[in-house]
Design a protein around this motif. Sequence first.
Motif, short mmCIF file in Angstrom:
data_model
loop_
_atom_site.label_atom_id
_atom_site.label_comp_id
_atom_site.label_asym_id
_atom_site.label_seq_id
_atom_site.Cartn_x
_atom_site.Cartn_y
_atom_site.Cartn_z
N SER A 83 0.36 -8.10 10.13
CA SER A 83 -0.40 -7.47 11.21
C SER A 83 -0.48 -5.96 11.02
O SER A 83 0.41 -5.35 10.42
N LEU A 84 -1.53 -5.37 11.56
CA LEU A 84 -1.71 -3.92 11.44
C LEU A 84 -0.58 -3.18 12.15
O LEU A 84 -0.10 -2.16 11.66
N TRP A 85 -0.16 -3.70 13.31
CA TRP A 85 0.88 -3.02 14.08
C TRP A 85 2.20 -3.00 13.31
O TRP A 85 2.97 -2.04 13.41
N GLU A 86 2.44 -4.05 12.52
CA GLU A 86 3.65 -4.08 11.69
C GLU A 86 3.59 -3.00 10.63
O GLU A 86 4.60 -2.33 10.35
N GLN A 87 2.42 -2.79 10.04
CA GLN A 87 2.27 -1.75 9.01
C GLN A 87 2.45 -0.36 9.63
O GLN A 87 3.10 0.51 9.03
N ILE A 88 1.87 -0.17 10.82
CA ILE A 88 2.01 1.13 11.49
C ILE A 88 3.47 1.39 11.82
O ILE A 88 3.99 2.49 11.59
N TRP A 89 4.14 0.37 12.38
CA TRP A 89 5.54 0.56 12.77
C TRP A 89 6.42 0.81 11.54
O TRP A 89 7.33 1.64 11.57
N TYR A 90 6.14 0.13 10.44
CA TYR A 90 6.94 0.30 9.22
C TYR A 90 6.85 1.75 8.72
O TYR A 90 7.86 2.38 8.42
N THR A 91 5.63 2.26 8.66
CA THR A 91 5.44 3.65 8.22
C THR A 91 6.04 4.63 9.22
O THR A 91 6.68 5.62 8.85
N LEU A 92 5.82 4.36 10.51
CA LEU A 92 6.34 5.25 11.54
C LEU A 92 7.87 5.26 11.55
O LEU A 92 8.49 6.32 11.74
N TYR A 93 8.47 4.11 11.33
CA TYR A 93 9.93 4.02 11.26
C TYR A 93 10.46 4.87 10.11
O TYR A 93 11.42 5.64 10.27
N GLU A 94 9.87 4.75 8.93
CA GLU A 94 10.31 5.53 7.78
C GLU A 94 10.13 7.02 8.02
O GLU A 94 11.03 7.82 7.71
N ALA A 95 8.97 7.39 8.59
CA ALA A 95 8.70 8.81 8.84
C ALA A 95 9.64 9.37 9.90
O ALA A 95 10.17 10.48 9.75
N LEU A 96 9.86 8.62 10.97
CA LEU A 96 10.74 9.09 12.04
C LEU A 96 12.17 9.25 11.55
O LEU A 96 12.83 10.26 11.85
N LEU A 97 12.67 8.25 10.81
CA LEU A 97 14.04 8.34 10.32
C LEU A 97 14.20 9.51 9.36
O LEU A 97 15.16 10.29 9.44
N GLY A 98 13.24 9.67 8.43
CA GLY A 98 13.29 10.80 7.52
C GLY A 98 13.17 12.12 8.24
O GLY A 98 13.83 13.10 7.88
N TRP A 99 12.32 12.15 9.28
CA TRP A 99 12.14 13.38 10.06
C TRP A 99 13.42 13.76 10.79
O TRP A 99 13.84 14.93 10.76
N VAL A 100 14.06 12.80 11.42
CA VAL A 100 15.30 13.08 12.16
C VAL A 100 16.39 13.57 11.22
O VAL A 100 17.07 14.58 11.50
N ILE A 101 16.57 12.89 10.09
CA ILE A 101 17.60 13.31 9.13
C ILE A 101 17.28 14.69 8.57
O ILE A 101 18.16 15.56 8.48
#
Length: 287
Positions: A83-101
Amino acid sequence: MSPETITANAAVTKTERTRARARAARNRKYLVLGSRVAVLFAVIGLWEWLARTSVIDPFNFSMPSKIWDQILTWVVDGTAQGSLWEQIWYTLYEALLGWVIGVIAGVLLGIALGRVRFAADVLGPYIKVLNALPRIVLAPIFLIWFGLGPASKVASAVVLVFFPVFFNAFQGAREVDRNLVANSRILGAGNRQVTLQVVIPSATSWIFTSLHVSFGFALIGAIVGEYIGATKGLGLLVAASQGTFNAAGVYAAMVILAIVALLAEGLLTFLEKRLFRWKPAEAGTAR
């Protein structure tokens, strides 16, 4: 005319001026917003017209209507990867985690080196050398180290986020008003208290300035990592669309990324305004 009447007239005039300024600011805000929308529709309309009349190659440049159809297809039917939402969440998760760290590491090291001059003198040249490296090219190395999973994308996001946050935190710690530090020393504050109660609050505005651009860097890091090699994510959609010569798919993924970045920017701006209500408006601006 009595003094009471003069005072009342002055108060009325001041109120009218305040309302006039507020009305002018509101009208300007609507004008700017309307102009932005007009520019957007003009660009989209011109692009569509140029593609339909074959002034530009619709195969290579696609057209807004096909991009919209591609987004609708992904929303309704999903993508080849899910699903598109899964792709968006996957990218957003990686970006958010990298951003926070990256933000935490940049703030902590920036404040530390801004406070300890000896450490800054020793580590400064190494940090400058690392900052001079083209960090995007580290993505293939992270892929070899951490594999196709999210860890390699998070690492790419971290190295892109760290440096702008670090340099802003470092400069913010160096730009603290020396009188505030001296006064806190006179009142008996130790190094820890000065750092927590004077330096960090003073550097907060510098840090928030870097947060606006650093989240965009985090998205870039995640997307580049996914583009090189991944099992899910918007970067993989771009790579798959490019591999099938689907220009509309490439642009559709870019549109989705732009929307995510704008939402994140809006959230950061909202938080900044809430946290920095005390800051006076800059010259020529209205809050």
